[in-house]
Motif scaffolding. Structure first.
Motif, PDB file in Angstrom:
ATOM      1  N   GLY A  29       0.853  -1.182   0.000  1.00  0.00           N
ATOM      2  CA  GLY A  29       0.000   0.000   0.000  1.00  0.00           C
ATOM      3  C   GLY A  29       0.890   1.235   0.000  1.00  0.00           C
ATOM      4  N   ARG A  30       0.281   2.399   0.055  1.00  0.00           N
ATOM      5  CA  ARG A  30       1.102   3.620  -0.019  1.00  0.00           C
ATOM      6  C   ARG A  30       0.564   4.722   0.892  1.00  0.00           C
ATOM      7  N   LEU A  31       1.441   5.675   1.153  1.00  0.00           N
ATOM      8  CA  LEU A  31       1.002   6.883   1.856  1.00  0.00           C
ATOM      9  C   LEU A  31       1.385   8.099   1.030  1.00  0.00           C
ATOM     10  N   GLU A  32       0.462   9.026   0.942  1.00  0.00           N
ATOM     11  CA  GLU A  32       0.770  10.317   0.313  1.00  0.00           C
ATOM     12  C   GLU A  32       1.180  11.237   1.460  1.00  0.00           C
ATOM     13  N   ILE A  33       2.460  11.560   1.527  1.00  0.00           N
ATOM     14  CA  ILE A  33       2.959  12.372   2.648  1.00  0.00           C
ATOM     15  C   ILE A  33       2.673  13.850   2.396  1.00  0.00           C
ATOM     16  N   ASN A  36      -1.093  16.855  -2.504  1.00  0.00           N
ATOM     17  CA  ASN A  36      -2.456  16.329  -2.581  1.00  0.00           C
ATOM     18  C   ASN A  36      -3.105  16.710  -3.913  1.00  0.00           C
ATOM     19  N   HIS A  37      -3.608  15.731  -4.614  1.00  0.00           N
ATOM     20  CA  HIS A  37      -4.274  15.937  -5.914  1.00  0.00           C
ATOM     21  C   HIS A  37      -3.358  16.628  -6.932  1.00  0.00           C
ATOM     22  N   THR A  38      -2.073  16.408  -6.788  1.00  0.00           N
ATOM     23  CA  THR A  38      -1.135  16.972  -7.765  1.00  0.00           C
ATOM     24  C   THR A  38      -0.818  15.975  -8.877  1.00  0.00           C
ATOM     25  N   ASP A  39      -1.032  14.670  -8.614  1.00  0.00           N
ATOM     26  CA  ASP A  39      -0.531  13.676  -9.589  1.00  0.00           C
ATOM     27  C   ASP A  39      -1.173  13.824 -10.963  1.00  0.00           C
ATOM     28  N   TYR A  40      -2.497  13.975 -11.009  1.00  0.00           N
ATOM     29  CA  TYR A  40      -3.146  14.091 -12.330  1.00  0.00           C
ATOM     30  C   TYR A  40      -3.017  15.511 -12.892  1.00  0.00           C
ATOM     31  N   ASN A 170     -11.501   7.946 -11.796  1.00  0.00           N
ATOM     32  CA  ASN A 170     -10.615   8.662 -12.707  1.00  0.00           C
ATOM     33  C   ASN A 170      -9.345   9.128 -11.989  1.00  0.00           C
ATOM     34  N   THR A 171      -8.694   8.206 -11.292  1.00  0.00           N
ATOM     35  CA  THR A 171      -7.575   8.552 -10.416  1.00  0.00           C
ATOM     36  C   THR A 171      -6.269   8.733 -11.193  1.00  0.00           C
ATOM     37  N   GLY A 172      -5.300   9.389 -10.547  1.00  0.00           N
ATOM     38  CA  GLY A 172      -3.982   9.569 -11.144  1.00  0.00           C
ATOM     39  C   GLY A 172      -3.102   8.344 -10.921  1.00  0.00           C
ATOM     40  N   LEU A 173      -1.794   8.553 -11.096  1.00  0.00           N
ATOM     41  CA  LEU A 173      -0.866   7.413 -11.085  1.00  0.00           C
ATOM     42  C   LEU A 173      -0.211   7.186  -9.719  1.00  0.00           C
ATOM     43  N   LEU A 174      -0.458   8.106  -8.774  1.00  0.00           N
ATOM     44  CA  LEU A 174       0.273   8.081  -7.499  1.00  0.00           C
ATOM     45  C   LEU A 174       0.282   6.727  -6.778  1.00  0.00           C
ATOM     46  N   ASP A 175      -0.896   6.121  -6.639  1.00  0.00           N
ATOM     47  CA  ASP A 175      -1.006   4.950  -5.768  1.00  0.00           C
ATOM     48  C   ASP A 175      -0.180   3.777  -6.298  1.00  0.00           C
ATOM     49  N   GLN A 176      -0.377   3.493  -7.581  1.00  0.00           N
ATOM     50  CA  GLN A 176       0.349   2.369  -8.179  1.00  0.00           C
ATOM     51  C   GLN A 176       1.840   2.699  -8.294  1.00  0.00           C
ATOM     52  N   GLU A 224     -16.541  13.117  -4.730  1.00  0.00           N
ATOM     53  CA  GLU A 224     -16.406  14.270  -5.610  1.00  0.00           C
ATOM     54  C   GLU A 224     -15.049  14.316  -6.300  1.00  0.00           C
ATOM     55  N   TYR A 225     -14.306  13.199  -6.180  1.00  0.00           N
ATOM     56  CA  TYR A 225     -12.954  13.163  -6.766  1.00  0.00           C
ATOM     57  C   TYR A 225     -12.971  13.571  -8.247  1.00  0.00           C
ATOM     58  N   ASN A 226     -13.874  12.934  -9.010  1.00  0.00           N
ATOM     59  CA  ASN A 226     -13.894  13.214 -10.444  1.00  0.00           C
ATOM     60  C   ASN A 226     -14.273  14.677 -10.717  1.00  0.00           C
ATOM     61  N   GLY A 339      -4.372  11.395   0.740  1.00  0.00           N
ATOM     62  CA  GLY A 339      -5.098  10.646  -0.287  1.00  0.00           C
ATOM     63  C   GLY A 339      -6.244  11.473  -0.844  1.00  0.00           C
ATOM     64  N   GLY A 340      -7.209  10.799  -1.412  1.00  0.00           N
ATOM     65  CA  GLY A 340      -8.316  11.484  -2.086  1.00  0.00           C
ATOM     66  C   GLY A 340      -9.055  12.458  -1.186  1.00  0.00           C
ATOM     67  N   GLY A 341      -9.237  12.084   0.079  1.00  0.00           N
ATOM     68  CA  GLY A 341      -9.977  12.934   1.020  1.00  0.00           C
ATOM     69  C   GLY A 341     -11.440  12.547   1.082  1.00  0.00           C
TER      70      GLY A 341
HETATM   71  C1  GLA Z   1      -6.214   9.165  -4.614  1.00  0.00           C
HETATM   72  C2  GLA Z   1      -5.887   8.877  -6.069  1.00  0.00           C
HETATM   73  C3  GLA Z   1      -4.500   9.402  -6.413  1.00  0.00           C
HETATM   74  C4  GLA Z   1      -4.323  10.848  -6.003  1.00  0.00           C
HETATM   75  C5  GLA Z   1      -4.804  11.077  -4.574  1.00  0.00           C
HETATM   76  C6  GLA Z   1      -4.847  12.523  -4.196  1.00  0.00           C
HETATM   77  O1  GLA Z   1      -5.385   8.435  -3.781  1.00  0.00           O
HETATM   78  O2  GLA Z   1      -5.980   7.499  -6.326  1.00  0.00           O
HETATM   79  O3  GLA Z   1      -4.266   9.229  -7.797  1.00  0.00           O
HETATM   80  O4  GLA Z   1      -4.965  11.709  -6.893  1.00  0.00           O
HETATM   81  O5  GLA Z   1      -6.107  10.536  -4.349  1.00  0.00           O
HETATM   82  O6  GLA Z   1      -3.578  13.078  -4.198  1.00  0.00           O
END
Ligand code: GLA
Length: 388
Positions: A29-33, A36-40, A170-176, A224-226, A339-341
């Motif tokens: 798994g991962r942590l976004e330190i 936020n919402h910058t990846d996409y 419609n998430t970005g690439l951060l998590d993977q 409301e992510y999308n 993360g997404g929030g």
């Molecule tokens: C989720 C998404 C990520 C990223 C974060 C917010 O974790 O899957 O792609 O956008 O939210 O930073």
């Protein structure tokens, strides 16, 4: 590595299919330190893989079927004919595996029948990307089982594409990306314009990252992510009409964005301002960490949360309260939603010798206010995905 889980995975695989797995993969798994919402938005993130992981065991079979089980979730194997892999079922963990198979096929890879079992200690639906962990682990296991070869970045993109195209988020690439590229005891500075790890940033000793789950379930598909993503894109589209060099929010400093304030709706402007602010904070954070200025780094976490609350509007009362507590309990240097929030987790940077006391105090206070126990998890940065 969780030897205990791994042992149970092997035992269950043998008992269910009558043979040992041919391949076992592990993806964390991962942590976004910070970031936020910058990846996409082609921006910067300080991320980390955690030591909690999903383990995927597989052996090809000669039938036209996939059999798959998940320890403690679905202990008897489900049987899915290969020609039905593209059929999605609502709220089914197997969608993450099906999505990966569809994406591998889309890239020309042939997947035959297989028996599989998965086991995980990544907390579910908490904001630690248990879904990315399944996707990356599935991709690596399938890849090896069927003689395919992807690069690490392709693996991350296959996971993201399955999330976008199959699951519908419609998430970005951060998590993977973090699940693939994480480094033990280190944060990774990720650049989503180049899709590259710019460098590893060691975590100063003597501090813990504590995850406190708000226990508000977030669901990225329904949230409301999308919509937030659309706000960011519409700001870029409006500004690009006046300045074609702007292709993504990454091309805008906060100062430059401010010069276009009147050209976009206020709601969207504030969303974009969060993102440009986050890119700035990530760069500052790396400098502070390099120089050992931990308290100032912690302040950036608090600033990030404030911007989530007031600009991006992806917080909730439970997360706000957790961050408020962080400011009053001794030993905490900084905290923010991660993360997404819209629920999910907060992360807290805490002095190691205060961490047990901190978790106790935060639990008690949260329980008194919301009548429920928040889950607390002490995390360590771990290595990215691998075959075992
Ligand atoms: C989720 C998404 C990520 C990223 C974060 C917010 O974790 O899957 O792609 O956008 O939210 O930073």
């Amino acid at each position: 590595m969780n030897e205990n889980i791994l042992e149970r995975l092997h035992e269950t695989f043998n008992a269910s299919y009558g043979l040992p797995p041919a391949i076992v993969s592990r993806a964390p798994g991962r942590l976004e330190i910070l970031g936020n919402h910058t990846d996409y938005n082609e921006g910067l993130v300080l991320g980390a893989a955690v030591t909690q992981s999903t383990y995927f065991a597989i052996a090809p079979n000669s039938s036209g079927n996939c059999r798959i089980l998940s320890l403690g979730v679905e202990d008897t194997p489900a049987q899915i004919p290969l020609d039905k892999i593209h059929e999605k079922k609502d709220r089914d963990w197997k969608n993450y595996v099906k999505g990966v198979i569809c994406e591998i096929r889309r890239r020309g890879g042939a997947i035959g029948g297989f028996d599989a079992a998965i086991a995980s200690d990544v907390p579910l639906s908490a904001g630690m990307s248990s879904s990315a962990a399944i996707e990356v682990a599935a991709c690596m296991a399938l890849e090896k089982a069927f003689g395919l070869e992807f690069t690490p970045i392709e693996r991350a993109k296959i996971g993201q594409a399955s999330e976008n195209n199959f699951v519908g988020a419609n998430t970005g690439l951060l998590d993977q990306f973090c699940s693939v590229f994480g480094k033990a005891d280190s944060l990774i500075l990720c650049d989503f314009r180049q899709n590259k790890v710019l460098r590893n940033v060691p975590i100063p000793p003597g501090h813990s990252i504590i995850v406190v789950n708000s226990m508000v379930k977030h669901n990225l598909v329904e949230s409301e992510y999308n919509e937030r993503r659309k706000s960011c894109e519409s700001v870029v589209a409006a500004i690009a009409k006046r300045d074609p060099s702007v292709k993504a929010l990454r091309d805008l400093s906060t100062e430059k964005l401010d010069t276009f304030k009147d050209a976009v709706p206020l709601f969207d402007y504030r969303k974009a301002r969060h993102v440009t602010g986050e890119d700035d904070r990530v760069l500052k954070a790396v400098e502070l960490l390099d120089n050992g200025y931990l308290p100032a780094f912690g302040q950036l976490l608090f600033e990030s949360h404030k911007s989530s609350r007031t600009n991006f509007e992806n917080s909730c009362p439970e997360l706000d309260y957790l961050v408020e507590l962080a400011q009053s309990i001794p030993g905490c240097l900084g905290a923010r939603l991660s993360g997404g929030g819209f629920g999910g987790i907060s992360i807290h940077l805490v002095e190691e010798n205060e961490s047990e006391n901190y978790m106790r105090r935060i639990k008690t206070a949260f329980r008194m206010k919301f009548g429920k126990d928040p889950q607390t998890i002490k995390c360590k940065a771990g290595d990215g995905a691998e075959w075992l």
